[in-house]
Design a protein around this motif. Structure first.
Motif, mmCIF file in Angstrom:
data_model
loop_
_atom_site.group_PDB
_atom_site.id
_atom_site.type_symbol
_atom_site.label_atom_id
_atom_site.label_comp_id
_atom_site.label_asym_id
_atom_site.label_seq_id
_atom_site.Cartn_x
_atom_site.Cartn_y
_atom_site.Cartn_z
ATOM 1 N N TYR A 49 0.809 -1.214 0.000
ATOM 2 C CA TYR A 49 0.000 0.000 0.000
ATOM 3 C C TYR A 49 0.847 1.270 0.000
ATOM 4 C CZ TYR A 49 -3.325 -3.581 1.313
ATOM 5 O OH TYR A 49 -4.084 -4.731 1.329
ATOM 6 N N SER A 101 -3.697 -2.295 5.497
ATOM 7 C CA SER A 101 -4.758 -2.985 4.756
ATOM 8 C C SER A 101 -6.113 -2.332 4.997
ATOM 9 C CB SER A 101 -4.828 -4.450 5.189
ATOM 10 O OG SER A 101 -6.016 -5.064 4.721
ATOM 11 N N PRO A 102 -6.946 -2.205 3.959
ATOM 12 C CA PRO A 102 -8.293 -1.646 4.137
ATOM 13 C C PRO A 102 -9.142 -2.454 5.119
ATOM 14 C CG PRO A 102 -7.726 -1.774 1.804
ATOM 15 C CD PRO A 102 -6.664 -2.519 2.543
ATOM 16 N N ASN A 103 -8.768 -3.711 5.330
ATOM 17 C CA ASN A 103 -9.529 -4.577 6.237
ATOM 18 C C ASN A 103 -9.124 -4.444 7.694
ATOM 19 O OD1 ASN A 103 -10.883 -5.724 4.008
ATOM 20 N ND2 ASN A 103 -9.215 -7.187 3.695
ATOM 21 N N THR A 105 -9.767 -2.924 10.335
ATOM 22 C CA THR A 105 -10.735 -2.101 11.066
ATOM 23 C C THR A 105 -11.586 -2.998 11.960
ATOM 24 O OG1 THR A 105 -12.389 -2.323 9.299
ATOM 25 C CG2 THR A 105 -10.902 -0.425 9.187
#
Length: 372
Positions: A49, A101-103, A105
């Protein structure tokens, strides 16, 4: 050009602590979260990223990583990292999720978060050749954000207990501070003229003391810290210095050993100074040197040549990528690429850290640390 994050290997190691995963993270039993800090030895995808020259999300990296079906994830090896293996050995079901990572959360972070970044180091200038990377200071900044998220998820009281009593903090870092800073041609020449090896290592230790103390102030209590491995023995160093297979770069290894001695003293100091803390020293240098010296006893055919790479006698110049030459007997090579160990080597290292004696992990092994 290096992704020279060698194996601080240690590190790797530790790092290892992808003890990351633990079953029902919010229940009242077992391990809490695994927080992983470090360099490419333990990066599980953060550099995917970043706009950086240090990336491993291209084939054939990850070719033996079953969780992705053999697709690259950003891990700098053919399969599992030491952290992945440690987690599996302890029976936990999920890997620590990369912070970027977008995940990363919500409840996904309760199993653990991985902040490691290929090219990262203790010193902020380390790894600038890669344009972007997360140094340890920035990694701890990100953990500070995670720490506040835990308060919101669990409530301040339970979050503090979960982190301080049940979670493990692993730090695998330091190799890049030599390979991609102090020893790097051209970029480091000014630093080497103005700073002796002793002074540079003291600077590293001073920074690390502050960084580990900062983690302690954010409720970290169980630490495993990997020393720097024999960076003079990686295929990249052997190739560019035109060495024989049983030779290593003396200066690089001497710097690593000097730093390792100071690191061990630092951890003894912090154990005494920070109430309730446990700092475990992972002696990755001796562990990896044993593997390199006696590779045939462990079922390997070479500890000099990279399985995936190009250039020179040991395929040690060009990092692993789609156009690289790749060996077929991947479990017979200590090194996957010019800088990083193979999954087969990671497996041996991880088991020593999990169950081994104080020769390689002290004052206790990782299973004992988990149960502390």
């Amino acid at each position: 050009m290096a992704r020279v994050k060698s194996w601080s290997v240690a590190l790797v190691l530790i790092v290892c602590m992808s003890l990351s995963y633990l079953g029902n993270a919010a229940d009242d039993s077992g391990l809490g979260a695994s927080f992983i800090f470090g360099d490419s030895l333990v990066d599980a995808g953060n550099n995917n990223y970043l706009p950086t020259l240090s990336k491993a999300n291209i084939p054939p990296n990850g070719i033996d990583f079953k969780a992705s079906g053999g697709k690259p994830t950003g891990r700098y090896t053919n399969g599992r990292t030491i952290g992945d293996i440690v987690g599996e050995e302890l029976g936990v079901p999920n890997y620590a999720i990369p912070y970027l990572s977008p995940n990363a959360t919500g409840k996904a972070i309760l199993y653990g978060v991985n902040y490691a970044s290929g090219g990262g180091g203790i010193m902020n200038a380390t790894g600038r050749i890669f344009v972007n990377r997360l140094g340890l200071d920035i990694q701890i900044d990100y953990y500070n954000i995670t720490r506040k998220q835990f308060d919101k998820l669990l409530g301040p009281s339970k979050a503090k207990d979960y982190i301080s009593k049940r979670s493990i903090f692993s730090v695998t870092i330091g190799a890049n501070d030599f390979l991609n800073n102090y020893l790097l041609p051209v970029l480091s020449i000014g630093a080497r003229i103005s700073e002796s090896p002793d002074a540079f290592i003291e600077d590293m230790i001073s920074h690390l003391r502050n960084q580990l103390t900062r983690l302690y102030q954010l409720d970290a209590r169980k630490f495993v810290i990997g020393n720097v491995g024999p960076i003079g023995c990686i295929p990249y160093q052997k190739t560019i210095n035109q060495l024989n297979q049983n030779e290593c770069v003396d200066l690089a290894n001497k710097l690593a050993m000097q730093y390792n001695g100071r690191l061990k003293s630092l951890l003894t100091e912090l154990n005494a100074k920070l109430p309730g803390s446990t700092f475990v020293y992972a002696n990755v240098y001796d562990l990896v040197m044993e593997l390199i010296t006696n590779y045939d006893k462990y079922g390997f055919v070479t500890a000099s040549k990279a399985c995936c790479g190009n250039g020179g006698q040991f395929a040690g110049i060009i990092p692993c990528g789609p156009t690289s030459t790749m060996c077929q007997d991947r479990d017979k090579h200590v090194f996957w690429d010019p800088y990083h160990p193979s999954e087969a080597a990671n497996l041996i290292i991880a088991r020593q850290l999990l169950y081994g004696t104080t020769k390689y992990i002290s004052p206790m092994n990782l299973k004992q640390l988990r149960n502390l």
